[in-house]
Scaffold this motif. Structure first.
Motif, PDB file in Angstrom:
ATOM      1  N   ARG A  40     116.692  54.410  80.928  1.00 42.97           N
ATOM      2  CA  ARG A  40     116.801  53.038  81.418  1.00 42.97           C
ATOM      3  C   ARG A  40     116.705  53.028  82.942  1.00 42.97           C
ATOM      4  O   ARG A  40     116.566  54.060  83.589  1.00 42.97           O
ATOM      5  N   ASP A  41     116.830  51.841  83.529  1.00 36.77           N
ATOM      6  CA  ASP A  41     116.747  51.704  84.983  1.00 36.77           C
ATOM      7  C   ASP A  41     117.850  52.465  85.704  1.00 36.77           C
ATOM      8  O   ASP A  41     117.692  52.858  86.870  1.00 36.77           O
ATOM      9  N   ASP A  42     118.980  52.704  85.019  1.00 31.28           N
ATOM     10  CA  ASP A  42     120.073  53.446  85.638  1.00 31.28           C
ATOM     11  C   ASP A  42     119.891  54.952  85.535  1.00 31.28           C
ATOM     12  O   ASP A  42     120.759  55.724  85.952  1.00 31.28           O
ATOM     13  N   GLY A  43     118.736  55.385  84.972  1.00 26.87           N
ATOM     14  CA  GLY A  43     118.462  56.808  84.846  1.00 26.87           C
ATOM     15  C   GLY A  43     119.211  57.480  83.720  1.00 26.87           C
ATOM     16  O   GLY A  43     119.230  58.716  83.631  1.00 26.87           O
ATOM     17  N   ARG A  44     119.820  56.710  82.835  1.00 28.21           N
ATOM     18  CA  ARG A  44     120.617  57.242  81.736  1.00 28.21           C
ATOM     19  C   ARG A  44     120.020  56.856  80.389  1.00 28.21           C
ATOM     20  O   ARG A  44     119.142  55.999  80.289  1.00 28.21           O
TER      21      ARG A  44
ATOM     22  N   HIS B 222     120.939  55.438  76.431  1.00 27.96           N
ATOM     23  CA  HIS B 222     121.921  54.503  75.883  1.00 27.96           C
ATOM     24  C   HIS B 222     121.982  54.517  74.360  1.00 27.96           C
ATOM     25  O   HIS B 222     122.852  53.861  73.783  1.00 27.96           O
TER      26      HIS B 222
ATOM     27  N   ARG C 190     128.419  55.079  75.271  1.00 26.34           N
ATOM     28  CA  ARG C 190     128.304  54.827  76.699  1.00 26.34           C
ATOM     29  C   ARG C 190     126.984  55.400  77.214  1.00 26.34           C
ATOM     30  O   ARG C 190     126.353  56.224  76.562  1.00 26.34           O
ATOM     31  N   ALA C 191     126.566  54.960  78.389  1.00 23.33           N
ATOM     32  CA  ALA C 191     125.374  55.552  79.004  1.00 23.33           C
ATOM     33  C   ALA C 191     125.649  57.030  79.279  1.00 23.33           C
ATOM     34  O   ALA C 191     126.768  57.406  79.660  1.00 23.33           O
TER      35      ALA C 191
ATOM     36  N   ASP D 299     123.921  61.259  80.184  1.00 22.11           N
ATOM     37  CA  ASP D 299     122.886  62.192  80.617  1.00 22.11           C
ATOM     38  C   ASP D 299     122.531  63.073  79.423  1.00 22.11           C
ATOM     39  O   ASP D 299     123.395  63.765  78.872  1.00 22.11           O
TER      40      ASP D 299
END
Length: 455
Positions: A181-185, A187, A204-205, A207
């Protein structure tokens, strides 16, 4: 007669094709296993006779089930990126109007879970667990370096070849860079609950690489203890146990192994150790198997080695780089490096970086080092916490692209003072010529600047 028997088995198992080779390329044999939407068959290539596994996927069933088509595409996209000794190889993808065929490497040793279940205590001695785990970490470090997070690491998805070497398989839940996603994580909560990280279970988001590290910790625990660290039918309760680290390793597990399990089964992903850093920094990985060579029949008893590949293609060399390598322009003597020629060697190769480092790793079994990736890049570090030879602490490996497919490989020894022998071009106790012989046909030209300048 053998052909007729194979055709009969194929018809009986539902392989289809009426006895004709699959698209004229593969003869399907007996069924090896089945899933919800796919069956896996033993097969043999018409040209050459190589034994392979063919995963047959029914298009109609996949297209009619939400989320399955992207999963198949993800599996193919992930496996096409990966070429590693401990990752199951995808040879090619074939298709008809009704079916998709994934032609894959054949792992004849079954899966790791079945192999453990056949052992008396369902676990390995620590020496065996270490060798298995080194190969698993090697494979996943390679995957992560190429932007692939597996997300379903468990013993059922770790296969063994005929020699007992690991092959990570089943990339249907793998995440690629375009999945972020845009947050780099990531989901999407997925995987097998008993092996999934707490942050994944809590939706949760997360890595993907750190989630794989947690799964590796669960596998290491299983290898050492013979049972799961957190096993509860209630996922919420299991997640609470994981957050509280409510597990207990048997008393026979060594302290270094306990510390490694603790660092992997860290409920906080920010402080959880990444698998990419283990081979270079954790003492449990650096321990020699010289006294632990027997693996109780699970593996083939070869010396432990951790071959890790570069995460990115070698940088290209320009003309100034090549000219600066000429002995006549070597200014190292101005800085007190009078013995530089004894500590550094170069060679050119047309082999891939992976093949070159694999051959360096094989040579390590005879010369006393393992190839690892650390903060300084690719290095050859001594086994057993000792030295490659007298006075030698490490050997760094650097690769540069001269002109595709030609690579320049530079080897540099870190040597203690007083350990240079000026007589024969050797560092005391370390034979460059022996290394050259072990590398074999990987070496095109050994330490030849003239060859480079002619390209």
């Amino acid at each position: 007669m053998a052909m007729a028997a194979m055709d009969a088995r194929k018809k009986k198992s539902g392989g289809g094709g009426g006895g004709e080779p699959l698209l004229g390329k593969y003869e399907l044999g007996r069924m090896l296993g089945r899933g919800t939407f796919a069956k896996v068959y033993l097969a043999r290539a018409v040209a050459g006779g190589e034994a392979v596994a063919v995963k047959v996927i029914d298009k109609a069933e996949v297209m009619g089930t939400a989320g399955m088509a992207p999963r198949v595409l993800r599996e193919v996209a992930a496996m096409r990126r990966l070429r590693h000794p401990h990752v199951l190889r995808l040879h090619e993808v074939l298709a008809t109007r009704a079916r998709i065929y994934l032609v894959m490497e054949l792992a004849t040793g079954g899966d790791l879970l079945s192999r453990l279940a056949a052992l008396p205590r369902r676990r390995l001695p620590e020496s065996g667990a270490r060798r298995v785990f080194v190969q698993l970490v090697d494979a996943l470090s390679y995957c992560h370096a190429r932007g692939v997070a597996h997300r379903d690491v468990k013993p059922q998805n770790v296969l063994l070849d005929g020699d007992g070497n690991l092959k990570v398989s089943d990339f249907g839940l793998a995440a690629l860079p375009d999945t972020l996603r845009d947050d780099g994580r990531l989901h999407t909560a997925c995987g097998t609950p008993a092996y999934a990280a707490p942050e994944v279970l809590r939706r949760r988001a997360y890595d993907g690489a750190k989630a794989d590290a947690w799964s590796c910790g669960v596998i290491l625990f299983v290898l050492l203890a013979g049972h799961l660290p957190f096993d509860d039918s209630n996922i919420a309760d299991m997640c609470r146990k994981a957050h509280r680290r409510e597990y207990e390793l048997p008393r026979w597990v060594s302290q270094p192994a306990r510390r490694l399990v603790s660092r992997l089964l860290d409920p906080n992903p920010d402080t959880r150790v990444a698998v990419e850093s283990l081979a270079a920094h954790h003492p449990w990985f650096k321990r020699s198997l010289s006294v632990d060579s027997q693996l109780d029949g699970l593996l083939n008893g070869e010396p432990e080695r951790a071959v890790a590949f570069q995460a990115a293609p070698p940088p290209p060399l320009n003309a100034f780089d090549i000219i600066s390598m000429s002995p006549g322009l070597d200014l190292s003597g101005l800085f007190g490096e009078h013995d530089k020629s004894l500590r550094e060697k170069r060679f050119t190769t047309t082999a891939s970086p992976e093949k070159t480092l694999e051959q360096l790793g094989l040579a390590g079994g005879k010369l006393g080092y393992v190839v690892v990736v650390g903060k300084k890049g690719v290095e050859c570090l001594p086994l057993a916490g000792g030295r490659l030879s007298s006075g030698i602490a490490a050997m760094s490996v650097e690769m540069s692209e001269v002109a595709p497919p030609l690579l320049l490989v530079e080897l540099r020894l870190e040597v203690a003072a007083g350990d240079v022998d000026g007589g024969d071009g050797e560092v005391k106790g370390f034979g460059w010529e022996q290394l050259r012989m072990e590398l074999g046909d990987v070496v095109r030209a050994w330490h030849s600047c003239e060859d480079l300048c002619e390209i």
